[in-house]
Motif scaffolding. Structure first.
Motif, PDB file in Angstrom:
ATOM      1  N   GLN A 112       0.710 -68.502 -28.014  1.00 61.50           N
ATOM      2  CA  GLN A 112       0.771 -67.154 -28.212  1.00 61.50           C
ATOM      3  C   GLN A 112       2.289 -66.508 -28.027  1.00 61.50           C
ATOM      4  O   GLN A 112       2.769 -65.832 -28.817  1.00 61.50           O
ATOM      5  N   LYS A 161     -10.114 -65.471 -26.791  1.00 65.78           N
ATOM      6  CA  LYS A 161      -9.531 -66.500 -27.841  1.00 65.78           C
ATOM      7  C   LYS A 161      -8.700 -67.519 -27.420  1.00 65.78           C
ATOM      8  O   LYS A 161      -8.849 -68.814 -27.423  1.00 65.78           O
ATOM      9  N   THR A 177      -8.413 -68.271 -24.240  1.00 64.84           N
ATOM     10  CA  THR A 177      -8.962 -69.030 -23.342  1.00 64.84           C
ATOM     11  C   THR A 177      -9.817 -70.142 -23.856  1.00 64.84           C
ATOM     12  O   THR A 177      -9.728 -71.461 -23.304  1.00 64.84           O
TER      13      THR A 177
HETATM   14  N1  LIG Z   1      -5.890 -67.455 -16.006  1.00 64.19           N
HETATM   15  C1  LIG Z   1      -6.586 -66.342 -16.020  1.00 64.19           C
HETATM   16  N2  LIG Z   1      -7.113 -65.685 -14.782  1.00 64.19           N
HETATM   17  C2  LIG Z   1      -7.881 -64.618 -15.035  1.00 64.19           C
HETATM   18  N3  LIG Z   1      -8.246 -63.997 -15.973  1.00 64.19           N
HETATM   19  C3  LIG Z   1      -7.974 -64.518 -17.222  1.00 64.19           C
HETATM   20  C4  LIG Z   1      -6.958 -65.793 -17.394  1.00 64.19           C
HETATM   21  N4  LIG Z   1      -6.939 -66.271 -18.479  1.00 64.19           N
HETATM   22  C5  LIG Z   1      -7.247 -65.164 -19.198  1.00 64.19           C
HETATM   23  N5  LIG Z   1      -7.940 -64.181 -18.405  1.00 64.19           N
HETATM   24  C6  LIG Z   1      -8.856 -63.023 -18.740  1.00 64.19           C
HETATM   25  O1  LIG Z   1      -9.706 -63.478 -19.640  1.00 64.19           O
HETATM   26  C7  LIG Z   1     -10.079 -62.627 -20.764  1.00 64.19           C
HETATM   27  C8  LIG Z   1      -9.773 -63.197 -22.312  1.00 64.19           C
HETATM   28  O2  LIG Z   1      -8.352 -63.538 -22.162  1.00 64.19           O
HETATM   29  P1  LIG Z   1      -7.845 -64.197 -23.480  1.00 64.19           P
HETATM   30  O3  LIG Z   1      -6.214 -64.336 -23.176  1.00 64.19           O
HETATM   31  O4  LIG Z   1      -8.491 -65.393 -23.747  1.00 64.19           O
HETATM   32  O5  LIG Z   1      -7.934 -63.206 -24.728  1.00 64.19           O
HETATM   33  P2  LIG Z   1      -7.717 -63.285 -26.253  1.00 64.19           P
HETATM   34  O6  LIG Z   1      -8.649 -63.025 -27.196  1.00 64.19           O
HETATM   35  O7  LIG Z   1      -6.549 -64.343 -26.301  1.00 64.19           O
HETATM   36  O8  LIG Z   1      -6.637 -61.941 -26.173  1.00 64.19           O
HETATM   37  P3  LIG Z   1      -5.371 -61.381 -27.064  1.00 64.19           P
HETATM   38  O9  LIG Z   1      -5.747 -60.973 -28.316  1.00 64.19           O
HETATM   39  O10 LIG Z   1      -4.748 -60.106 -26.228  1.00 64.19           O
HETATM   40  O11 LIG Z   1      -4.506 -62.639 -27.135  1.00 64.19           O
HETATM   41  C9  LIG Z   1      -9.183 -61.446 -20.447  1.00 64.19           C
HETATM   42  O12 LIG Z   1      -9.812 -60.785 -19.755  1.00 64.19           O
HETATM   43  C10 LIG Z   1      -8.094 -62.205 -19.444  1.00 64.19           C
HETATM   44  O13 LIG Z   1      -7.455 -60.998 -18.686  1.00 64.19           O
END
Ligand SMILES: Nc1ncnc2c1ncn2[C@@H]1O[C@H](COP(=O)(O)OP(=O)(O)OP(=O)(O)O)[C@@H](O)[C@H]1O
Ligand SMILES: [Mg+2]
Length: 264
Positions: A86, A43, A45
């Motif tokens: 966040q 999300k 991302t």
């Molecule tokens: N800069 C980065 N480098 C490497 N991996 C990343 C990076 N940013 C995100 N990820 C990976 O991408 C995936 C998605 O992460 P993201 O933060 O987008 O999830 P999310 O849905 O926002 O989760 P949450 O609900 O915990 O906030 C995860 O496996 C995370 O570790």
């Protein structure tokens, strides 16, 4: 209605890890749109791609008919996309009012020389930014705390201040990344009403990431669900709630999929 934001097959890869894949969405002007999914679903991302923090590995982002893929964050902000984070990012030592003014600063119609010489134009611009920042603080319910340092605010108020600051750039699309994280029940009710007013009274389209299902389901008109970077469902809250893939994704994620850990 016209789509304010469209994404086509967005993907984000970090080395061998695919964080988001084939992300397609179409958000209408004035819509209150939710983006949900278990921890690590991708999300934030998506937000980072939409706001220029990450350059997508693949795909296209179109804002009101104009491609914004790969533009720098400041250029995307100038085109009307604003966000909150966040993990709250405020200038703790600045006042509540100054934090909001810092958000408005990038839209100022002054140059460096005006600022250095403190010309009449500079002072007028600063005054109008101050007035606008005060109006926004009143709007989010922090008007009486304008002079306090940001660090003195209670947690729920810090989240509202982030929203006021994001509004200071006069966005067309406001992306909120878990604005309710760490809030208690009463604060969440207030937050929910505030988000609705931002859409209804300011006419701003909202893209909301939120783990609190009650809040998302009660607020959003459509919801897109991510799991392991893939869209598994998109539809009205009632549809999403009883979708088998969604239920499976959340059950599979266990408690950690629904609980927020990043903020406290
Ligand atoms: N800069 C980065 N480098 C490497 N991996 C990343 C990076 N940013 C995100 N990820 C990976 O991408 C995936 C998605 O992460 P993201 O933060 O987008 O999830 P999310 O849905 O926002 O989760 P949450 O609900 O915990 O906030 C995860 O496996 C995370 O570790
Ligand atoms: Mg996240």
């Amino acid at each position: 209605m016209t789509a304010l934001l469209e994404t086509r097959d967005l993907a984000m890869r970090f080395g061998g890890l695919t964080a988001v894949e084939k992300f397609c969405c179409s958000i209408e002007k004035g819509e209150l749109f939710g983006l949900i999914g278990p921890n690590g679903a991708g999300k934030t991302t998506v937000f980072n791609m939409l706001t220029g923090v990450y350059k997508p590995s693949e795909g296209e982002i179109v804002l009101d008919g104009t491609p914004t893929t790969g533009l720098a964050p400041a250029d995307i902000s100038a085109r009307g996309v604003s966000r909150t984070f966040q993990n709250i990012r405020l200038f703790d030592e600045l006042s509540v009012l100054e934090n909001v003014m810092a958000g408005a600063h990038q839209h100022a119609k002054i140059n460096l020389l005006d600022a250095l010489l403190r010309t009449g134009r500079y002072r007028r611009e600063e005054e109008s930014q101050r007035e606008q920042a005060m109006r926004l603080l009143d709007f989010v319910g922090l008007g009486d705390r304008a002079g306090l340092p940001a660090r003195a605010l209670a947690y729920g108020h810090r989240r509202k201040l982030e929203i006021a600051r994001a509004l200071a750039t006069q966005p067309r699309l406001l992306c909120l990344d878990e604005p309710g994280a760490g809030m208690n029940h009463a604060e969440k009710l207030e937050l929910s009403a505030l988000i609705r007013r931002i859409r209804d009274e300011l006419g701003i389209t909202i893209l909301l990431i939120e783990h609190d299902m009650k809040l998302v389901m009660g607020l959003c008109e459509r919801i897109q669900v991510l799991d392991h970077g893939q869209t598994i469902c998109c539809g009205a809250p009632a549809e999403v709630q009883c979708n088998d893939a969604v239920i499976e994704a959340y059950l599979g994620a266990g408690e950690s999929g629904r609980k927020k850990t990043a903020d406290h």
